[in-house]
Design a protein around this motif. Structure first.
Motif, short mmCIF file in Angstrom:
data_model
loop_
_atom_site.label_atom_id
_atom_site.label_comp_id
_atom_site.label_asym_id
_atom_site.label_seq_id
_atom_site.Cartn_x
_atom_site.Cartn_y
_atom_site.Cartn_z
N GLY A 208 96.60 108.74 81.48
CA GLY A 208 96.37 107.21 81.89
C GLY A 208 94.85 107.13 82.45
O GLY A 208 94.70 106.52 83.60
N ALA A 209 93.88 107.74 82.12
CA ALA A 209 92.46 107.92 82.62
C ALA A 209 91.67 106.73 82.36
O ALA A 209 91.68 106.23 81.16
N ARG A 210 90.98 106.29 83.20
CA ARG A 210 89.84 105.28 82.82
C ARG A 210 88.40 105.85 83.71
O ARG A 210 88.42 106.20 84.88
N LEU A 211 87.43 105.86 82.70
CA LEU A 211 86.22 106.15 83.22
C LEU A 211 85.34 104.84 83.45
O LEU A 211 85.27 104.03 82.77
N GLN A 212 84.87 105.03 84.67
CA GLN A 212 84.10 104.11 85.27
C GLN A 212 82.53 104.27 85.50
O GLN A 212 82.39 105.38 86.32
N VAL A 213 81.60 103.58 85.09
CA VAL A 213 80.30 103.84 85.53
C VAL A 213 79.83 102.76 86.20
O VAL A 213 79.81 101.49 85.96
N GLY A 214 79.65 103.11 87.49
CA GLY A 214 79.28 102.11 88.64
C GLY A 214 80.65 101.31 88.77
O GLY A 214 81.71 102.27 89.31
N HIS A 215 80.82 100.00 88.81
CA HIS A 215 82.11 99.39 88.96
C HIS A 215 82.56 98.86 87.53
O HIS A 215 83.73 98.20 87.79
N VAL A 216 82.00 99.30 86.54
CA VAL A 216 82.31 98.91 85.08
C VAL A 216 83.38 99.91 84.63
O VAL A 216 82.59 101.05 84.37
N PRO A 217 84.52 99.56 84.13
CA PRO A 217 85.17 100.40 83.36
C PRO A 217 84.73 100.41 81.93
O PRO A 217 84.57 99.38 81.23
N VAL A 218 84.52 101.41 81.26
CA VAL A 218 83.76 101.65 80.13
C VAL A 218 84.74 102.30 78.97
O VAL A 218 84.73 101.92 77.69
N LEU A 219 85.72 103.19 79.43
CA LEU A 219 86.27 104.00 78.41
C LEU A 219 87.89 104.11 79.19
O LEU A 219 87.98 104.20 80.29
N TYR A 220 88.94 104.32 78.29
CA TYR A 220 90.31 104.38 78.59
C TYR A 220 90.87 105.62 77.74
O TYR A 220 90.49 105.79 76.64
N PHE A 221 91.31 106.49 78.51
CA PHE A 221 91.91 107.88 77.72
C PHE A 221 93.26 107.91 78.14
O PHE A 221 93.62 108.17 79.27
N PRO A 222 94.13 107.83 77.22
CA PRO A 222 95.59 108.17 77.30
C PRO A 222 96.00 109.66 77.87
O PRO A 222 96.90 109.91 78.75
N PHE A 223 95.02 110.47 77.46
CA PHE A 223 95.22 112.00 77.91
C PHE A 223 93.82 112.58 77.91
O PHE A 223 92.98 112.22 76.78
N PHE A 224 93.39 113.33 78.62
CA PHE A 224 92.14 113.66 78.67
C PHE A 224 92.07 114.97 79.64
O PHE A 224 92.64 115.41 80.45
N MET A 225 91.07 116.05 79.05
CA MET A 225 91.11 117.41 79.74
C MET A 225 89.73 117.53 80.16
O MET A 225 88.72 117.12 79.50
N PHE A 226 89.41 118.24 81.31
CA PHE A 226 88.02 118.63 81.73
C PHE A 226 88.21 119.68 82.56
O PHE A 226 89.30 120.15 83.19
N PRO A 227 87.14 120.59 82.55
CA PRO A 227 87.17 122.04 83.41
C PRO A 227 86.92 121.95 84.77
O PRO A 227 86.57 120.73 85.22
N THR A 228 87.70 122.61 85.43
CA THR A 228 87.57 122.67 87.03
C THR A 228 86.74 123.94 87.69
O THR A 228 86.39 124.12 88.75
N ASP A 229 86.26 124.87 86.70
CA ASP A 229 85.42 125.72 87.08
C ASP A 229 84.17 125.96 85.74
O ASP A 229 84.34 125.14 84.89
N GLU A 230 83.46 127.16 85.93
CA GLU A 230 82.50 127.54 84.98
C GLU A 230 82.98 128.42 83.98
O GLU A 230 82.11 128.80 83.28
N ARG A 231 84.15 128.76 83.72
CA ARG A 231 85.03 129.47 82.67
C ARG A 231 84.45 128.83 81.26
O ARG A 231 84.56 127.65 81.15
N ARG A 232 84.12 129.62 80.22
CA ARG A 232 84.09 129.09 78.95
C ARG A 232 85.57 128.90 78.49
O ARG A 232 86.74 129.54 78.81
N ARG A 233 85.46 127.69 77.46
CA ARG A 233 86.99 127.40 77.03
C ARG A 233 86.85 126.77 75.60
O ARG A 233 85.63 126.21 75.39
N SER A 234 87.82 126.98 74.71
CA SER A 234 87.64 126.24 73.46
C SER A 234 87.97 124.94 73.52
O SER A 234 88.58 124.43 74.42
N GLY A 235 87.49 124.16 72.43
CA GLY A 235 87.70 122.61 72.40
C GLY A 235 86.63 122.17 71.75
O GLY A 235 85.53 122.58 71.25
N LEU A 236 86.57 120.63 71.97
CA LEU A 236 85.73 120.07 71.32
C LEU A 236 84.28 119.41 72.18
O LEU A 236 84.65 119.11 73.53
N LEU A 237 83.32 119.74 71.75
CA LEU A 237 82.15 119.26 72.48
C LEU A 237 81.74 117.96 72.33
O LEU A 237 82.28 117.31 71.36
#
Length: 776
Positions: A208-237
């Protein structure tokens, strides 16, 4: 161009690896504008235990090796009961690498449970946070915290959450936010109803993620993954999207595959609505003995040319032994129009041929050698295969030299080649040049007389031998004598409060080579060398072994320098030289004029740095016989403090080109900058490339908007493109890779690039004697 249309592809990147290593940029993220402190600063008592009351270490959960980890608790006051002690005031609890601080902590010795309240501070598993209250079980290593602010330790990510549940390496945030921006300047932020973090895998999952740029919501993601360190990982760029008249809507969706620690791959399906679909891919590997990269593209049918198209290239090295290395640089394209149709730079249009090579190279004390093969492919549809250089299949070479330690040095340069050509008859060539030299040198002078003998022979195909009328095995033998001498005069001077070393370095180079008729010999890989400062001191004005110029000539040259003694900075340099021909040089290539008796063009090179930021240079060649300028160039560069650059270049070569090139990166302030380039041909009265744009860079966001006009085909037609990129640092970017375009167009856009380019100054005296008898 608006932000929202460019970011619309993001919801499609479900389970996307937004910062997979295959997509990393050649220029690292610039965090210079970020505050020095983290969102959650380091705890002062993390490494220092406060003075106060403590209890004996308690036994808690097991480590991975089965050993028990003690719990150390300290505080200013101790109350409660023996079974349930209550610590108050500057309380710290340590359990292995885990740290917790609070105003008050109640501990259940039997159950291993605790409850912390007031200014709770916690650090473990790559996470540092502050919370209003916390409770947990140290035996099972589970924790629950409320009303918290957190900071990731392995990268700049930070945020807030209503609650956090931790279980070992895994955690779950409720009502959470995430950003790489500081709290006081939230340029972008990801809000989610829940974020699950797994430090063992380096992944975070947002629901249930929402991306805000400034104070403006621009995108909604029902499900979203992102890295927490610098390891390489498979997926979509993140995809690359653009639009042009030739390609239509152009969408590339890279898919990164982290196959193993030492190799990976990227698949890049691409759709061009005006031309069709194609599939590209890259495979990289790294071994103890070498590395390599494979790139390939395939298009079943290109509607632009109505045919199947593709390309392939491989670059790699492999260390065979301590002295030998195998190298490969292989390239193939499906048709001669490929580079023009699939390249958006002048480099693609400037290449008439595609070069491939494969070889085994050796180096040791006093020797280099190799066995190679190379091949040329036509890359210009306006030409025929008759213009292709000869392939060398194979080529073997050797350079060997020895210093006797008795003022003598000797050696040999040798080469054996078999030439092939798709149109013309060819043959084989053997070329050897043994030499002996007596390099003499002192602190302020050097003299290097060198005597060499060059022998060249051929085994020609019958058709070529018949065309030349010279038989199947023509040969040539010539002696070569040269004398290279120079002086060093220097003095210490003081200019504007700085000490400098000023030098004057006169140099003479005499060359004598008898004439041998070579008109019956083929021309496989030999071309005249461009006349430059270095050409004043060579023993042959040709590359390759098909021609050895006869000569009776003397070079007169002088250089001067001013070098700052405190740091070696060269403030000024100037060089001037000319060749005096005592007789005509009769050896020439077909169609080349004879070098007449008299003087060569004057060669002048100079550079001056009026300040540490300004560099000005010029090169000039003037032919005294015809009273004409053969070459002229002027270059100037200014470096702004910290960042920013201005480049000005003028280039002229008689009957070939006259161009001006102006480029800049101008910082308006620490966040805003403008970029531009005008690369213009005065001879053709046409822009070769024009760039104009603006970029905004903050701690965690960069936005770039660039318009570009460039030559898009060999007919000289100009194409226009408008490029937009938004980069959310630490999360990903959308749009085209503008930094690569600007880095190629503006030398110094990335300041480190300046150290990769040799200074364009004349070459004066070598710092120490070097053999002047090697084959050019």
């Amino acid at each position: 161009m608006r932000l929202l249309p460019r970011l619309l592809p993001l919801p499609l990147c479900v389970v996307a690896a937004l910062s997979a290593r295959a997509g990393e940029r050649p220029i690292p993220h610039n965090w210079a504008l970020c505050p020095v402190e983290d969102a959650v600063p380091a705890f002062a008592d993390f490494q220092r235990a406060p003075e106060g009351i403590d209890i004996a270490p308690l036994q808690a959960g097991d480590r991975a090796d089965g050993q028990r980890l003690p719990i150390d608790i300290e505080g200013d006051h101790l109350g409660g009961t023996d079974a349930n002690p209550v610590f108050q005031g500057n309380v710290t609890m340590r359990h292995g690498s885990q740290f917790m601080g609070a105003d008050q902590l109640t501990f259940d010795k039997a159950e291993g449970r605790y409850k912390a309240e007031g200014s709770v501070r916690f650090q473990a598993n790559g996470l540092r946070l502050r919370a209003a209250r916390a409770e947990g079980d140290q035996n099972s290593n589970t924790h629950t915290m409320q009303d918290l602010q957190y900071q990731l330790l392995s990268r700049r990510g930070n945020g807030k959450a209503d609650s956090l549940n931790l279980a070992g390496q895994e955690g779950s945030l409720r009502g959470a936010t995430y950003s790489t921006c500081p709290p006081q300047a939230r340029h972008w932020e990801l809000e989610a109803s829940r974020i699950d973090i797994d430090n063992q895998t380096g992944w975070a999952r947002a629901y249930g993620a929402r991306l805000q740029v400034g104070h403006v919501p621009v995108l909604y993601f029902p499900f979203f993954m992102f890295p927490t360190d610098e390891r390489r990982r498979s997926g979509l760029l993140l995809p690359s999207i653009s639009n042009s008249g030739r390609n239509g809507l152009d969408w590339t969706q890279p898919v990164y595959l982290n196959l193993a620690p030492n190799y990976d791959a990227t698949l890049s399906p691409r759709i061009m609505t005006a031309r069709g679909a194609l599939l590209g891919g890259q495979f990289r590997y790294l071994q103890e003995a070498g590395f390599g990269t494979v790139n390939a593209w395939w298009m079943p049918r290109d509607r632009l040319r109505d045919r199947e198209r593709g390309s392939f290239d491989f670059k790699g090295t492999h260390n065979v032994s301590a002295h030998w290395q195998a190298r490969a640089d292989l390239a193939w394209i499906s048709d001669p129009r490929y580079l023009e149709d699939f390249s958006s730079s002048l480099d693609g249009l400037a290449r008439a041929n595609l070069y491939s090579s494969l070889g085994l190279y050796g180096i040791g004390h006093g020797w280099t050698a190799g066995v190679t093969a190379d091949h040329w492919q036509l890359a210009d549809y306006t030409l025929t295969r008759g213009v292709l250089p000869y392939d060398r299949l194979p080529r073997a070479f050797l350079h060997w030299q020895r210093d006797t330690g008795m003022l003598l040095a000797y050696g040999v340069d040798a080469e054996a080649v078999r030439f092939q050509h798709p149109v013309y008859a060819a043959g084989a060539r053997f070329d050897a040049k043994p030499w002996i030299s007596a390099p003499l040198a002192g602190d302020a002078w050097f003299v290097r007389p060198t005597l060499a003998w060059r022998y060249t022979s051929y085994a020609l195909d019958p058709a070529l031998a018949q065309t030349l009328g010279s038989g199947k095995t023509p040969s040539r033998a010539q002696s070569i004598f040269s004398l290279d001498a120079g002086l060093f005069f220097d003095r210490e001077v003081r200019v504007k409060g700085h000490d400098y070393l000023q030098s004057i370095e006169p140099r003479l180079f005499y060359l004598n080579v008898p004439y041998v008729d070579q008109s019956g010999m083929p021309v496989f890989d030999t071309q005249p060398l461009t006349f430059t400062w270095q050409q004043l001191f060579r023993d042959n004005r040709y590359t390759g072994g098909d021609r050895q110029a006869d000569a009776n000539q003397l070079t007169l040259a002088v250089s001067t320098r001013m070098i700052r003694q405190s740091d070696g900075f060269q403030r000024f340099e100037a060089s001037i030289g000319q060749i005096r021909y005592f007789r005509e040089s009769l050896v020439r290539l077909p169609g080349e004029p004879i070098t007449e008796k008299g003087n060569s063009a004057w060669v002048v090179d100079t550079s001056y740095a009026p300040t540490d930021r300004w560099t000005i240079g010029a090169s000039y060649q003037r032919d005294p016989k015809f009273k004409r300028t053969d070459l002229a160039s002027l270059r100037a560069r200014y470096l702004f403090p910290d960042d920013g650059i201005v480049n000005i270049n003028y280039r002229y070569r008689r009957a070939q080109l006259e161009q001006v090139d102006f480029s800049f990166l101008y910082p308006i302030n620490p966040s805003w900058s403008v970029v531009g380039r005008e690369y213009y041909s005065l001879r053709d009265r046409k822009t070769l490339e024009g760039v104009a744009g603006v970029q905004w860079d903050s701690c965690c966001v960069a936005v770039r908007l660039v318009a570009r006009r460039y030559v898009q085909n060999r007919a000289g037609q100009l194409g226009n493109t408008l490029m937009f990129e938004i980069e959310l640092k630490g999360l990903g970017s959308a749009g085209q890779d503008i930094q690569t375009t600007l880095r190629r167009s503006i030398l110094g856009y990335n300041r480190d690039d300046l150290y990769l380019v040799p200074p364009q100054t004349a070459t004066g005296q070598p710092s120490k004697p070097a053999p002047a008898n090697t084959t050019p």
